[in-house]
Design a protein around this motif. Structure first.
Motif, PDB file in Angstrom:
ATOM      1  N   HIS A  94       0.844  -1.205   0.000  1.00 21.61           N
ATOM      2  CA  HIS A  94       0.000   0.000   0.000  1.00 21.61           C
ATOM      3  C   HIS A  94       0.880   1.255   0.000  1.00 21.61           C
ATOM      4  O   HIS A  94       1.384   1.672   1.044  1.00 21.61           O
ATOM      5  CB  HIS A  94      -0.915  -0.007   1.235  1.00 21.61           C
ATOM      6  CG  HIS A  94      -1.945   1.079   1.241  1.00 21.61           C
ATOM      7  ND1 HIS A  94      -3.239   0.880   1.665  1.00 21.61           N
ATOM      8  CD2 HIS A  94      -1.891   2.400   0.898  1.00 21.61           C
ATOM      9  CE1 HIS A  94      -3.926   1.997   1.572  1.00 21.61           C
ATOM     10  NE2 HIS A  94      -3.128   2.953   1.116  1.00 21.61           N
TER      11      HIS A  94
ATOM     12  N   HIS B 291       1.393   5.254  -2.322  1.00 22.95           N
ATOM     13  CA  HIS B 291       0.762   6.190  -3.254  1.00 22.95           C
ATOM     14  C   HIS B 291       1.797   6.766  -4.205  1.00 22.95           C
ATOM     15  O   HIS B 291       2.973   6.899  -3.857  1.00 22.95           O
ATOM     16  CB  HIS B 291       0.053   7.306  -2.484  1.00 22.95           C
ATOM     17  CG  HIS B 291      -1.146   6.782  -1.758  1.00 22.95           C
ATOM     18  ND1 HIS B 291      -2.346   6.574  -2.380  1.00 22.95           N
ATOM     19  CD2 HIS B 291      -1.299   6.352  -0.485  1.00 22.95           C
ATOM     20  CE1 HIS B 291      -3.206   6.058  -1.513  1.00 22.95           C
ATOM     21  NE2 HIS B 291      -2.594   5.903  -0.362  1.00 22.95           N
TER      22      HIS B 291
ATOM     23  N   LYS C  51      -9.052  -0.501  -6.271  1.00 17.60           N
ATOM     24  CA  LYS C  51      -9.174   0.216  -4.996  1.00 17.60           C
ATOM     25  C   LYS C  51     -10.490   0.974  -4.933  1.00 17.60           C
ATOM     26  O   LYS C  51     -10.833   1.723  -5.860  1.00 17.60           O
ATOM     27  CB  LYS C  51      -8.006   1.207  -4.830  1.00 17.60           C
ATOM     28  CG  LYS C  51      -8.086   2.098  -3.586  1.00 17.60           C
ATOM     29  CD  LYS C  51      -7.678   1.363  -2.330  1.00 17.60           C
ATOM     30  CE  LYS C  51      -7.893   2.186  -1.052  1.00 17.60           C
ATOM     31  NZ  LYS C  51      -6.807   3.114  -0.758  1.00 17.60           N
TER      32      LYS C  51
ATOM     33  N   HIS D  68      -5.696  -0.594   6.288  1.00 20.37           N
ATOM     34  CA  HIS D  68      -5.521   0.001   7.624  1.00 20.37           C
ATOM     35  C   HIS D  68      -6.192  -0.809   8.740  1.00 20.37           C
ATOM     36  O   HIS D  68      -6.291  -0.332   9.865  1.00 20.37           O
ATOM     37  CB  HIS D  68      -6.024   1.458   7.664  1.00 20.37           C
ATOM     38  CG  HIS D  68      -5.743   2.243   6.428  1.00 20.37           C
ATOM     39  ND1 HIS D  68      -4.461   2.438   5.959  1.00 20.37           N
ATOM     40  CD2 HIS D  68      -6.570   2.849   5.519  1.00 20.37           C
ATOM     41  CE1 HIS D  68      -4.517   3.152   4.826  1.00 20.37           C
ATOM     42  NE2 HIS D  68      -5.780   3.403   4.542  1.00 20.37           N
TER      43      HIS D  68
ATOM     44  N   ASP E 244       1.669   2.981   3.367  1.00 18.78           N
ATOM     45  CA  ASP E 244       0.949   4.203   2.994  1.00 18.78           C
ATOM     46  C   ASP E 244       1.931   5.330   2.656  1.00 18.78           C
ATOM     47  O   ASP E 244       1.582   6.505   2.772  1.00 18.78           O
ATOM     48  CB  ASP E 244      -0.031   4.671   4.086  1.00 18.78           C
ATOM     49  CG  ASP E 244      -1.369   5.130   3.503  1.00 18.78           C
ATOM     50  OD1 ASP E 244      -1.494   5.164   2.261  1.00 18.78           O
ATOM     51  OD2 ASP E 244      -2.274   5.456   4.279  1.00 18.78           O
TER      52      ASP E 244
HETATM   53 ZN    ZN Z   1      -3.419   5.040   1.311  1.00 13.28          ZN
END
Ligand code: ZN
Length: 284
Positions: A7, A9, A110, A177, A241
């Motif tokens: 995960h 970005h 997603k 998460h 993340d």
């Molecule tokens: Zn994220």
């Protein structure tokens, strides 16, 4: 140990760019490459998302599917989960999604629960699950706190994933998460449903010092409880993340919360099982 970060970005989203000040991360292709080399990361999975204006996300105007648009060139060893904007999910949007799913670097899909005001079991997402089932592609849900105060938390509560997990046993899901801060509920949904996995990303925004401080205190007691209650380490995946935290520091932090006998699974094997297509992208 070789790591898969399930995960990250890599999108031109203002709030991610702004976290550079908190996490001191170089949010660029070069920065990602450097962090992967330093952290022994063989592959990252990027969550597709776009905004048409700075600070717009969740953006009702974004074209579905949303991809990785931070730089014109996507770094090597970065797979992608195209993001769904339910407001632009007409037949053309679904056709575009299907074309993406057929590409080698597309590992999953997603869905941004809480950012967009629809529950996971809403009929708007059923055509996405049909495609996911047809192509054996996992679907990732954002769950828990939203990184935007315009989000609506009720749509992102992990308990709302139970129904879709039961209804769509033909699809594997990943609860991003673990539903933090409702991680005990998230753990129960993972425990109960064989097709529900979870990633352990995004619990901290900051530097190694922030991670160390939170780990030393009682801030993560709820996570410790949830992980031991869940007891399904074969369905929990490491994710950072990034750019919210440096990848290597977050991996050490998660390593402290997971019993070492499960590290190989959480940091590597489980990602290969849930996202079968990434096997072809890894040179080990
Ligand atoms: Zn994220």
């Amino acid at each position: 140990m070789t790591i898969i970060d399930a995960h990250v970005h890599f999108s031109n989203i203002q709030s991610f760019i702004d976290t550079e000040h908190q996490s001191r991360v170089d949010y660029s292709g070069k920065g990602l490459r450097k962090e992967m080399d330093e952290g022994g990361v063989a592959l990252c999975i990027g969550m597709g998302v776009t905004e048409t204006e700075p600070e717009e996300f969740p953006d009702p105007l974004a074209v579905s599917p949303m991809m990785l648009d931070l730089e014109p060139e996507i770094p090597a060893s970065l797979a992608v989960c195209p993001g769904i904007n339910p407001y632009s999910l007409d037949q053309e949007g679904l056709d575009r999604l299907e074309k993406e799913i057929q590409k080698p670097a597309v590992a999953g899909i997603k869905i941004y629960l809480g950012y967009y005001p629809f529950y996971a079991y809403d009929s708007v997402y059923q055509p996405v699950y049909d495609l996911a089932a047809a192509y054996q592609t996992p679907v990732v849900f954002h769950t828990g706190d939203t990184y935007s105060e315009r989000g609506l938390l009720k749509y992102a509560h992990p308990l709302t994933l139970d129904e879709v997990a039961v209804d769509r046993r033909d699809v594997n899901f990943m609860m991003a998460h673990l539903g933090d801060p409702w991680v005990l509920t998230g753990a129960e949904v993972v425990y109960k449903n064989p097709n529900m996995f979870a990633d352990l990303s995004g619990w901290v925004v900051g530097t190694k010092a922030d991670l160390d401080e939170k780990l030393a205190g009682d801030h993560f007691n709820h996570v410790r409880h949830a992980l031991s209650f869940c007891d399904h380490y074969e369905k929990l995946l490491f994710g950072s993340d990034w750019p919210l935290v440096p990848i290597k520091d977050y991996a050490e932090f998660i390593g402290n919360l997971i019993p070492s006998r499960h590290h190989e699974h959480v940091f590597y094997e489980n990602a290969l099982r849930l996202f079968p297509k990434i096997k072809n992208m890894i040179q080990r």
